[in-house]
Enzyme design. Sequence first.
Site, PDB file in Angstrom:
ATOM      1  N   ARG A 128      22.316  11.859  64.724  1.00 39.19           N
ATOM      2  CA  ARG A 128      22.726  13.152  63.927  1.00 39.19           C
ATOM      3  C   ARG A 128      23.449  12.669  62.509  1.00 39.19           C
ATOM      4  O   ARG A 128      25.472  12.077  62.311  1.00 39.19           O
ATOM      5  CB  ARG A 128      24.348  13.239  64.650  1.00 39.19           C
ATOM      6  CG  ARG A 128      23.591  12.950  66.570  1.00 39.19           C
ATOM      7  CD  ARG A 128      23.821  14.311  66.746  1.00 39.19           C
ATOM      8  NE  ARG A 128      24.384  15.648  66.690  1.00 39.19           N
ATOM      9  CZ  ARG A 128      24.400  15.458  67.526  1.00 39.19           C
ATOM     10  NH1 ARG A 128      25.100  15.486  68.668  1.00 39.19           N
ATOM     11  NH2 ARG A 128      26.726  16.519  67.602  1.00 39.19           N
ATOM     12  N   PRO A 129      22.903  12.148  61.547  1.00 32.70           N
ATOM     13  CA  PRO A 129      23.377  12.027  59.782  1.00 32.70           C
ATOM     14  C   PRO A 129      24.338  12.653  59.495  1.00 32.70           C
ATOM     15  O   PRO A 129      24.398  13.698  60.296  1.00 32.70           O
ATOM     16  CB  PRO A 129      21.970  12.303  58.885  1.00 32.70           C
ATOM     17  CG  PRO A 129      21.200  13.175  59.933  1.00 32.70           C
ATOM     18  CD  PRO A 129      22.357  12.844  61.308  1.00 32.70           C
ATOM     19  N   ARG A 170      32.383  15.833  78.776  1.00 30.09           N
ATOM     20  CA  ARG A 170      32.497  16.142  78.099  1.00 30.09           C
ATOM     21  C   ARG A 170      32.503  17.472  77.431  1.00 30.09           C
ATOM     22  O   ARG A 170      33.430  17.905  76.562  1.00 30.09           O
ATOM     23  CB  ARG A 170      31.836  15.372  76.917  1.00 30.09           C
ATOM     24  CG  ARG A 170      31.503  14.246  77.079  1.00 30.09           C
ATOM     25  CD  ARG A 170      30.697  13.472  75.820  1.00 30.09           C
ATOM     26  NE  ARG A 170      30.806  14.261  74.801  1.00 30.09           N
ATOM     27  CZ  ARG A 170      30.089  14.522  73.854  1.00 30.09           C
ATOM     28  NH1 ARG A 170      28.931  13.705  73.780  1.00 30.09           N
ATOM     29  NH2 ARG A 170      30.066  15.201  72.812  1.00 30.09           N
ATOM     30  N   CYS A 176      26.343  11.964  71.546  1.00 32.54           N
ATOM     31  CA  CYS A 176      24.770  12.080  72.043  1.00 32.54           C
ATOM     32  C   CYS A 176      24.020  11.596  72.025  1.00 32.54           C
ATOM     33  O   CYS A 176      23.999  11.184  70.292  1.00 32.54           O
ATOM     34  CB  CYS A 176      24.654  13.627  72.526  1.00 32.54           C
ATOM     35  SG  CYS A 176      25.741  14.285  74.159  1.00 32.54           S
ATOM     36  N   LYS A 218      33.613  24.419  73.971  1.00 35.69           N
ATOM     37  CA  LYS A 218      34.390  23.208  73.382  1.00 35.69           C
ATOM     38  C   LYS A 218      34.632  22.813  71.752  1.00 35.69           C
ATOM     39  O   LYS A 218      35.526  22.840  71.114  1.00 35.69           O
ATOM     40  CB  LYS A 218      33.556  22.657  73.880  1.00 35.69           C
ATOM     41  CG  LYS A 218      33.849  21.403  73.335  1.00 35.69           C
ATOM     42  CD  LYS A 218      32.782  20.544  74.046  1.00 35.69           C
ATOM     43  CE  LYS A 218      30.827  20.207  73.715  1.00 35.69           C
ATOM     44  NZ  LYS A 218      30.314  19.734  72.797  1.00 35.69           N
ATOM     45  N   ASN A 219      33.027  24.221  71.113  1.00 36.47           N
ATOM     46  CA  ASN A 219      32.759  23.781  70.109  1.00 36.47           C
ATOM     47  C   ASN A 219      33.694  25.243  69.276  1.00 36.47           C
ATOM     48  O   ASN A 219      33.095  24.939  67.925  1.00 36.47           O
ATOM     49  CB  ASN A 219      31.513  24.284  69.933  1.00 36.47           C
ATOM     50  CG  ASN A 219      30.385  23.223  70.102  1.00 36.47           C
ATOM     51  OD1 ASN A 219      31.236  21.944  70.487  1.00 36.47           O
ATOM     52  ND2 ASN A 219      29.394  22.936  70.478  1.00 36.47           N
ATOM     53  N   ASP A 277      24.762  13.338  56.384  1.00 38.23           N
ATOM     54  CA  ASP A 277      24.094  13.515  55.111  1.00 38.23           C
ATOM     55  C   ASP A 277      24.691  14.977  54.075  1.00 38.23           C
ATOM     56  O   ASP A 277      25.153  15.075  53.125  1.00 38.23           O
ATOM     57  CB  ASP A 277      23.124  13.345  54.466  1.00 38.23           C
ATOM     58  CG  ASP A 277      21.913  14.218  55.280  1.00 38.23           C
ATOM     59  OD1 ASP A 277      22.028  14.500  56.386  1.00 38.23           O
ATOM     60  OD2 ASP A 277      20.802  14.458  54.650  1.00 38.23           O
ATOM     61  N   ASP A 282      21.722  23.632  72.441  1.00 36.82           N
ATOM     62  CA  ASP A 282      22.827  24.390  73.906  1.00 36.82           C
ATOM     63  C   ASP A 282      22.100  24.693  74.920  1.00 36.82           C
ATOM     64  O   ASP A 282      22.566  23.579  76.180  1.00 36.82           O
ATOM     65  CB  ASP A 282      23.778  24.168  73.447  1.00 36.82           C
ATOM     66  CG  ASP A 282      25.074  23.147  72.067  1.00 36.82           C
ATOM     67  OD1 ASP A 282      25.423  24.053  71.838  1.00 36.82           O
ATOM     68  OD2 ASP A 282      23.848  22.680  71.531  1.00 36.82           O
TER      69      ASP A 282
HETATM   70  C1  EPZ Z   1      27.360  21.025  66.310  1.00 38.90           C
HETATM   71  O1  EPZ Z   1      26.656  19.815  66.433  1.00 38.90           O
HETATM   72  C2  EPZ Z   1      27.921  21.003  67.840  1.00 38.90           C
HETATM   73  N1  EPZ Z   1      28.327  20.328  68.523  1.00 38.90           N
HETATM   74  C3  EPZ Z   1      26.656  21.364  68.733  1.00 38.90           C
HETATM   75  O2  EPZ Z   1      26.799  21.068  70.647  1.00 38.90           O
HETATM   76  C4  EPZ Z   1      25.385  21.638  68.114  1.00 38.90           C
HETATM   77  O3  EPZ Z   1      23.903  21.502  69.419  1.00 38.90           O
HETATM   78  C5  EPZ Z   1      24.875  21.559  66.997  1.00 38.90           C
HETATM   79  O4  EPZ Z   1      25.990  22.517  65.713  1.00 38.90           O
HETATM   80  C6  EPZ Z   1      24.218  22.938  66.362  1.00 38.90           C
HETATM   81  O5  EPZ Z   1      24.177  24.027  67.071  1.00 38.90           O
HETATM   82  C7  EPZ Z   1      29.693  21.376  68.052  1.00 38.90           C
HETATM   83  O6  EPZ Z   1      30.183  21.527  67.488  1.00 38.90           O
HETATM   84  C8  EPZ Z   1      31.193  20.322  68.376  1.00 38.90           C
HETATM   85  P1  EPZ Z   1      24.388  20.617  63.286  1.00 38.90           P
HETATM   86  P2  EPZ Z   1      26.851  19.183  65.065  1.00 38.90           P
HETATM   87  O7  EPZ Z   1      25.449  19.670  61.359  1.00 38.90           O
HETATM   88  O8  EPZ Z   1      28.177  20.296  63.447  1.00 38.90           O
HETATM   89  C9  EPZ Z   1      21.046  17.608  61.088  1.00 38.90           C
HETATM   90  C10 EPZ Z   1      27.480  20.469  72.716  1.00 38.90           C
HETATM   91  O9  EPZ Z   1      26.060  20.083  73.250  1.00 38.90           O
HETATM   92  N2  EPZ Z   1      22.462  17.040  60.391  1.00 38.90           N
HETATM   93  O10 EPZ Z   1      24.377  22.244  63.381  1.00 38.90           O
HETATM   94  O11 EPZ Z   1      26.409  18.332  64.380  1.00 38.90           O
HETATM   95  C11 EPZ Z   1      21.324  17.408  62.367  1.00 38.90           C
HETATM   96  O12 EPZ Z   1      21.102  16.529  63.331  1.00 38.90           O
HETATM   97  C12 EPZ Z   1      26.811  20.042  70.851  1.00 38.90           C
HETATM   98  O13 EPZ Z   1      28.300  20.625  72.437  1.00 38.90           O
HETATM   99  C13 EPZ Z   1      21.761  16.883  59.305  1.00 38.90           C
HETATM  100  O14 EPZ Z   1      20.868  16.310  59.256  1.00 38.90           O
HETATM  101  O15 EPZ Z   1      25.336  20.309  64.276  1.00 38.90           O
HETATM  102  C14 EPZ Z   1      20.624  18.686  63.420  1.00 38.90           C
HETATM  103  O16 EPZ Z   1      19.093  18.314  63.361  1.00 38.90           O
HETATM  104  C15 EPZ Z   1      25.408  18.584  70.766  1.00 38.90           C
HETATM  105  N3  EPZ Z   1      22.457  16.314  58.537  1.00 38.90           N
HETATM  106  C16 EPZ Z   1      21.197  19.806  62.544  1.00 38.90           C
HETATM  107  O17 EPZ Z   1      21.349  19.084  61.660  1.00 38.90           O
HETATM  108  C17 EPZ Z   1      23.753  16.572  58.711  1.00 38.90           C
HETATM  109  O18 EPZ Z   1      25.046  16.265  57.328  1.00 38.90           O
HETATM  110  C18 EPZ Z   1      22.121  20.493  63.380  1.00 38.90           C
HETATM  111  O19 EPZ Z   1      23.629  19.654  63.228  1.00 38.90           O
HETATM  112  C19 EPZ Z   1      24.291  17.584  59.400  1.00 38.90           C
HETATM  113  C20 EPZ Z   1      23.635  17.557  60.632  1.00 38.90           C
END
Ligand code: EPZ
Length: 422
Positions: free
Chosen positions: A126-127, A403, A121, A27-28, A129, A310
């Site tokens: 999920r910011p 999903r 989710c 998916k990802n 920034d 995950d």
């Molecule tokens: C991807 O989400 C995956 N989703 C998530 O899988 C996965 O858990 C995550 O990466 C971590 O491996 C997809 O690929 C569609 P991040 P993503 O940006 O990109 C914080 C699933 O179950 N953050 O690496 O949203 C954030 O809040 C899903 O398939 C900021 O603070 O994850 C989190 O604490 C769930 N500011 C951490 O970083 C930002 O601008 C990691 O988030 C972006 C993220």
Amino acid sequence: MSYRKKDKFIINGGNKLYGTIKVQTSKNATLPIMSASLLTTESVKINSCPDILDVQNMIKILKKLGAKVERIGDDYVINNSQIDDICLDYNLCKTMRSSIFLLGSILARFKTMSLTMPGGCKIGERPIDIHIDAFKRLGVKVVELDDFIFFNAEHAKANKIKLKIPSVGATENIVQFASTLKGKTTIYNAAREPEVVDLCNFLIKMGANIKGAGTNKITIFGVDRLKGVEYRPIPDRIVLGTLLIATAICGGVIQINNAILNQNEKLIDILLRMGCQINIKNDIITISRETPLKSIKSVSTGYFPDFPTDLQSLMLTLSCIVKGKTQINEKIFENRFLIVDELKKMGAKIQIIDNHTAIVEGVHKLSANKIKALDLRGGASLVLAGLAAEGRTIIENVHFIDRGYCHLESMLASLGADIKRI
Ligand code: EPZ
């Protein structure tokens, strides 16, 4: 195969799992690759896409933008030559986090975009920034107004970017955006997840010039144009991990035929330490669990190649039925213990220390109950709890599971689990 909002799973626990299976495509990996199809006006063919709600929603968003999409079985031919409307549908953006991946490709192609704060989710607020800071570093004008954010990339320029955390989505957005941005863009502290590498491989096949995918420093030399290609994304390492943990929980022997092994090393190490037998030969992985497992002291999630967040909920469920105490440290998201109350309804002994730490005391048996999925991976973990519980478990809100898992009930039933969708 269709999914309905009100679907439920009925599970009669206690069966061991036996059989051979192939895992669905990731998916990802599929979602950002579908987004990157916007970077060319030629047709892109993406093969063996998983038939899951997030992919169906991504296709809806692309069609709303004006993409011509032809579905041939699990393959999609996407042609974006006609796209003009770039204001993403408010409701569709709300349905999933992955809409944020469209930011990089749409800004590269159309230079302006408006976006609602993305949905997803309930595992954390999920910011975005880090995405916004990165685009500002690349000369993109960003205006935040209430629930909307406006981007203008007319005067974007290649630059060096250091991510404050190795965000998967932010890395994927910058890679898409910089692929056709004149000059050299370098991302420091880039995400190393296999899905990021797969997106880069897809872009390189389209003609992009990207170095360092899979390391924490990715360099992109912008090219003038990208061409249409055919591509099959990688198998889903989280679905694979789900099946390995399901076997550890239920007992039995299963064989998975399309594993990519350096993607699940931390999980395999943990399952071996707990007493599973695991045999690895090329892309075939066989796991068996014939004797009671031993608990491990703690599991901490982290950025790849650390243990994936995950799979944290699935490890939580496994720890519930293994004698001894396990500390679960969720280091990535701030609200990823949503299923604890549901597991407690089945007799689990879990203490939440804070929103990053839980202590699990294994019990001999979970007992069946009527429970509800609250997020994608937590929902899959409740299914596994039902497989292990004595009696008949009913799980509501399985649309969360739909999903990311392509008919999880069929996967498990094909291995001998007594599970039905109603
Ligand atoms: C991807 O989400 C995956 N989703 C998530 O899988 C996965 O858990 C995550 O990466 C971590 O491996 C997809 O690929 C569609 P991040 P993503 O940006 O990109 C914080 C699933 O179950 N953050 O690496 O949203 C954030 O809040 C899903 O398939 C900021 O603070 O994850 C989190 O604490 C769930 N500011 C951490 O970083 C930002 O601008 C990691 O988030 C972006 C993220």
